[in-house]
Design a protein around this motif. Structure first.
Motif, mmCIF file in Angstrom:
data_model
loop_
_atom_site.group_PDB
_atom_site.id
_atom_site.type_symbol
_atom_site.label_atom_id
_atom_site.label_comp_id
_atom_site.label_asym_id
_atom_site.label_seq_id
_atom_site.Cartn_x
_atom_site.Cartn_y
_atom_site.Cartn_z
ATOM 1 N N GLN A 187 -23.579 34.600 -17.973
ATOM 2 C CA GLN A 187 -22.597 35.346 -18.758
ATOM 3 C C GLN A 187 -22.917 35.264 -20.247
ATOM 4 O OE1 GLN A 187 -21.867 33.381 -16.248
ATOM 5 N NE2 GLN A 187 -20.568 34.507 -14.839
ATOM 6 N N PHE A 208 -19.725 48.372 -8.233
ATOM 7 C CA PHE A 208 -18.384 48.168 -7.685
ATOM 8 C C PHE A 208 -18.098 49.346 -6.773
ATOM 9 C CE2 PHE A 208 -18.266 46.133 -11.931
ATOM 10 C CZ PHE A 208 -18.062 44.830 -11.519
ATOM 11 N N MET A 268 -14.832 51.412 -6.916
ATOM 12 C CA MET A 268 -14.421 51.968 -8.203
ATOM 13 C C MET A 268 -15.259 53.202 -8.525
ATOM 14 S SD MET A 268 -13.989 48.344 -10.202
ATOM 15 C CE MET A 268 -12.892 48.852 -11.524
ATOM 16 N N MET A 315 -16.613 48.934 -16.711
ATOM 17 C CA MET A 315 -16.714 47.495 -16.434
ATOM 18 C C MET A 315 -17.974 46.924 -17.071
ATOM 19 S SD MET A 315 -14.091 46.425 -15.168
ATOM 20 C CE MET A 315 -14.693 44.738 -15.078
ATOM 21 N N PHE A 329 -17.275 45.766 -20.421
ATOM 22 C CA PHE A 329 -16.073 44.927 -20.478
ATOM 23 C C PHE A 329 -16.089 43.954 -21.652
ATOM 24 C CE2 PHE A 329 -13.288 41.442 -19.047
ATOM 25 C CZ PHE A 329 -12.164 42.173 -18.751
ATOM 26 N N LYS A 389 -8.224 46.840 -14.199
ATOM 27 C CA LYS A 389 -9.550 47.234 -13.723
ATOM 28 C C LYS A 389 -10.421 46.012 -13.493
ATOM 29 C CE LYS A 389 -9.635 51.807 -15.745
ATOM 30 N NZ LYS A 389 -10.198 52.712 -16.719
ATOM 31 N N SER A 390 -10.276 45.014 -14.367
ATOM 32 C CA SER A 390 -11.093 43.813 -14.175
ATOM 33 C C SER A 390 -10.685 43.107 -12.885
ATOM 34 C CB SER A 390 -10.971 42.876 -15.377
ATOM 35 O OG SER A 390 -9.722 42.244 -15.391
ATOM 36 N N ARG A 411 -9.577 44.682 -10.140
ATOM 37 C CA ARG A 411 -10.165 45.457 -9.034
ATOM 38 C C ARG A 411 -11.657 45.165 -8.940
ATOM 39 N NH1 ARG A 411 -9.201 50.877 -10.886
ATOM 40 N NH2 ARG A 411 -10.449 51.594 -9.139
ATOM 41 N N ALA A 412 -12.307 45.059 -10.105
ATOM 42 C CA ALA A 412 -13.737 44.778 -10.109
ATOM 43 C C ALA A 412 -14.009 43.413 -9.478
ATOM 44 C CB ALA A 412 -14.277 44.817 -11.533
ATOM 45 N N ASP A 416 -13.613 43.575 -5.814
ATOM 46 C CA ASP A 416 -14.657 44.393 -5.190
ATOM 47 C C ASP A 416 -15.981 43.639 -5.099
ATOM 48 O OD1 ASP A 416 -16.986 46.216 -5.207
ATOM 49 O OD2 ASP A 416 -15.502 47.815 -5.250
ATOM 50 N N ASN A 417 -16.386 43.023 -6.195
ATOM 51 C CA ASN A 417 -17.709 42.395 -6.257
ATOM 52 C C ASN A 417 -17.664 41.274 -7.278
ATOM 53 O OD1 ASN A 417 -20.427 41.786 -6.640
ATOM 54 N ND2 ASN A 417 -21.076 43.905 -6.376
ATOM 55 N N LEU A 463 -20.835 40.522 -9.601
ATOM 56 C CA LEU A 463 -21.075 41.538 -10.618
ATOM 57 C C LEU A 463 -19.985 41.497 -11.691
ATOM 58 C CD1 LEU A 463 -23.285 43.640 -10.976
ATOM 59 C CD2 LEU A 463 -21.790 45.328 -9.939
ATOM 60 N N ALA A 464 -18.748 41.189 -11.261
ATOM 61 C CA ALA A 464 -17.655 41.090 -12.222
ATOM 62 C C ALA A 464 -17.915 39.931 -13.185
ATOM 63 C CB ALA A 464 -16.327 40.886 -11.499
ATOM 64 N N LEU A 465 -18.416 38.815 -12.658
ATOM 65 C CA LEU A 465 -18.736 37.674 -13.523
ATOM 66 C C LEU A 465 -19.833 38.068 -14.505
ATOM 67 C CD1 LEU A 465 -18.673 34.718 -10.970
ATOM 68 C CD2 LEU A 465 -16.920 35.407 -12.598
#
Lengths: 234, 337
Positions: A73, A90, A93, A101, A104, B194-195, B197-198, B201-202, B205-207
């Motif tokens: 990160q 995602f 989405m 995203m 973000f 949205k974060s 949902r992200a 979802d995954n 990838l969100a991290l």
């Protein structure tokens, strides 16, 4: 010294090392390609550069700064973009939300970058409201690359971007990748399609069993009879 | 006219109660599905969280009533709701801090979380009974009882059968609508939503995108606790508050979430109504309806009831089993269990 450099990286997931003093790096505006047989540690080397693997020795530097101890990160914050090989969008989405995203962590308005991504991949603009999971493989890769570009990275790392797409789509994707490199972004990618990838590469790394076997310009590697015989099918 | 009477009868005893019950299930299932989507485990303590939230609302209502404060035609519970939500949020966040965070840091398997939630369930149920006892508590005893009564409807329509709409039923449907719209707006339009949902979802990838997992978990608990309190209070207003009922509600709530697709908020709402309408249509006695619509003076002998009401939970069970066998991801393609 390269803009992004993983130097003498040694490490693995458990007790056994997968990488043995492996070195890969890339310059700004250039494309570096990592090729090699299955199990050579290509993806692992990539993950090591991105900080998803604990290194036993060696170091990773970007723009002269040592980033070996940073989390993935934190590396994103520093300007690295990473496109994983699988699960890289995602799925539930929309295309546009995927790109949002991607941006973000940005505090400024990302709409300009989004317009650039849409210019680069016009099909995404058409499908901006469609869930990414419903797109074809090639389009999904475009979303994945676009998502990574949204942070305005200085380095873009791609793990087998053309896995599972047709040859036509592959050529198309490579063209886009060249375009991205031209804009000054350093591109480091792992590829199964070694010949085509070395064709567009400024620099190529041939790995075998977690170590560097050959390192040269893409062209030189393509013309090297040993490399041709061992890795490129003659 | 006969057919209109039959429709009025059906509306009064089937459609209106099922709409209210379906709304309550939908609110409950939304909480379950949110926790599942973000923390990736089935939170068995959700029913008892509803009971705790409702209890907090009742205590606050008593306090308000003692102060002589009321809410006009509406039950005082609605005024007490924010305080109840606050108390429940504090409880949920405290639980996360003490129980679930430890397991997150250890990256425990979902089944460990599930068993932990079972322990939390027993703790909550003890807590609720310790504070308010096990007896029935009537809710909604002030304010207007009806939006319109059966007699008013009969006079207005000239039918033999009337439709009554109790205030609590009207409130349930309206409050659910508001909650669902607000939740969907939050999830689809805001950055934090949205974060979430992200992340659901995954996660990886969100991290990578810089989503802070602890923050997402925090929001998930706040939403789940708020929804649990609202769901519990609506159920209590519509029927009665009894701690044990909320344990029983856990099955239809989980059935709703799974039928709709675990992790899918749209699915939770749809699932709630599917379960509610199934339960009530299967256990409804159709004798009087048939009396109206059958030609001549034929009257059915029995009650024409497929299942007696004691078996209504079996209906959720059957639907649950069928869905898990035929379409494990549910109607709206949630995660498979």
């Amino acid at each position: 010294m390269s803009f992004l450099l993983g130097k003498d990286m040694t490490g693995g997931y458990g007790a056994a090392d997968i990488l043995h003093a492996c070195t890969i790096g890339v310059e700004r505006g250039e494309i570096a390609v990592v090729v090699g047989p299955n199990g050579a540690g290509k993806s692992t080397a990539m993950k090591a550069v991105f900080g998803m693997l604990e290194l036993r020795s060696g170091q990773v530097t970007m723009d002269g700064e040592d980033i070996t101890s940073l989390s993935p990160q934190a590396r994103v914050q520093k300007g690295m973009g990473f496109v994983p090989q699988t699960n890289n969008v995602f799925r539930s989405m929309s295309v546009e939300e995927n790109l949002e995203m991607g941006a973000f962590i940005r505090t400024d308005d990302p709409s300009g970058t989004m317009a650039q991504v849409f210019d680069l991949f016009p099909i995404l603009k058409q499908k901006r409201n469609q869930p990414a999971g419903e797109l074809s493989g090639g389009q999904r890769q475009q979303v994945a690359v676009g998502r990574a570009l949204m942070t305005q990275p200085k380095v873009l790392m791609l793990d087998e971007p053309t896995a599972g797409v047709s040859p036509i789509v592959m050529d198309e994707l490579f063209d886009r990748i060249i375009e991205i490199a031209r804009s000054g972004i350093a591109i480091l990618m792992v590829e199964q399609n070694a010949k085509q990838a070395l064709n567009i590469a400024d620099k190529g790394y041939v790995l075998a069993q977690g170590a560097n076997l050959y390192t040269d310009t893409g062209e030189a590697l393509l013309n090297d009879p040993d490399v041709r015989k061992a890795f490129l099918g003659g | 006219m006969e057919i209109m009477n039959a429709l009025a009868l059906l509306s009064n005893y089937l459609v209106v109660p099922a709409l209210a019950y379906g709304s309550q299930l939908a609110l409950g299932a939304l909480g379950v599905t949110l926790v599942y989507g973000i923390l990736r485990f089935s939170n068995f303590a959700h029913g008892e969280l509803m009971a705790f939230g409702t209890m907090a609302v009742i205590l606050m209502t008593w306090f308000l009533q003692a102060q002589g404060i009321s809410f006009g035609a509406l039950p005082t519970e609605l005024l007490a709701l924010p305080v109840g939500i606050l108390a429940t949020v504090v409880l949920a966040l405290g639980t996360d801090r003490v129980v679930y965070r430890f397991h997150r840091s250890k990256k425990s398997q979902p089944v460990i979380f599930l068993i932990a939630s079972l322990a939390v369930m027993f703790f909550y149920s003890g807590l609720t009974r310790f504070i308010i006892g096990t007896a029935d508590r009537n809710m909604g005893d002030d304010g207007a009882r009806f939006i319109f009564t059966a007699r008013e409807f009969k006079e207005w329509s000239g039918l033999d059968e009337g439709i009554a709409l109790r205030t609590t039923q009207g409130i349930t449907v309206v409050v659910t609508l508001v909650c669902v719209v607000a939740l969907f707006w939050f999830l689809n339009r805001t950055r934090a939503g949205k974060s979430m949902r992200a992340y659901s979802d995954n996660e990886d990838l969100a991290l990578l995108s810089g989503v802070n997992p602890e923050r997402v978990v925090l929001i998930a608990w706040i939403l789940a606790a708020a929804l649990a309190t609202v769901a519990g209070t609506m159920y209590g207003l519509d029927k009665t508050f009894k701690p044990f009922i909320y344990l029983q509600l856990l099955l239809p709530i989980f059935a709703s979430a799974i039928v709709g697709g675990l992790g899918s908020p749209v699915g939770a709402v749809a699932g709630g109504f599917v379960i509610a309408f199934s339960e009530i249509t299967v256990t409804f006695a159709y004798k009087r309806v048939l009396t109206y619509i059958m030609p001549g003076d034929n009257v059915p002998d029995g009650l024409v009831q497929l299942l007696s009401t004691e078996y209504k939970f079996a209906v959720s069970f059957v639907i649950l089993v069928v869905v898990l066998l035929v379409r494990p991801t549910g109607i709206f393609k949630g995660q498979s269990v």
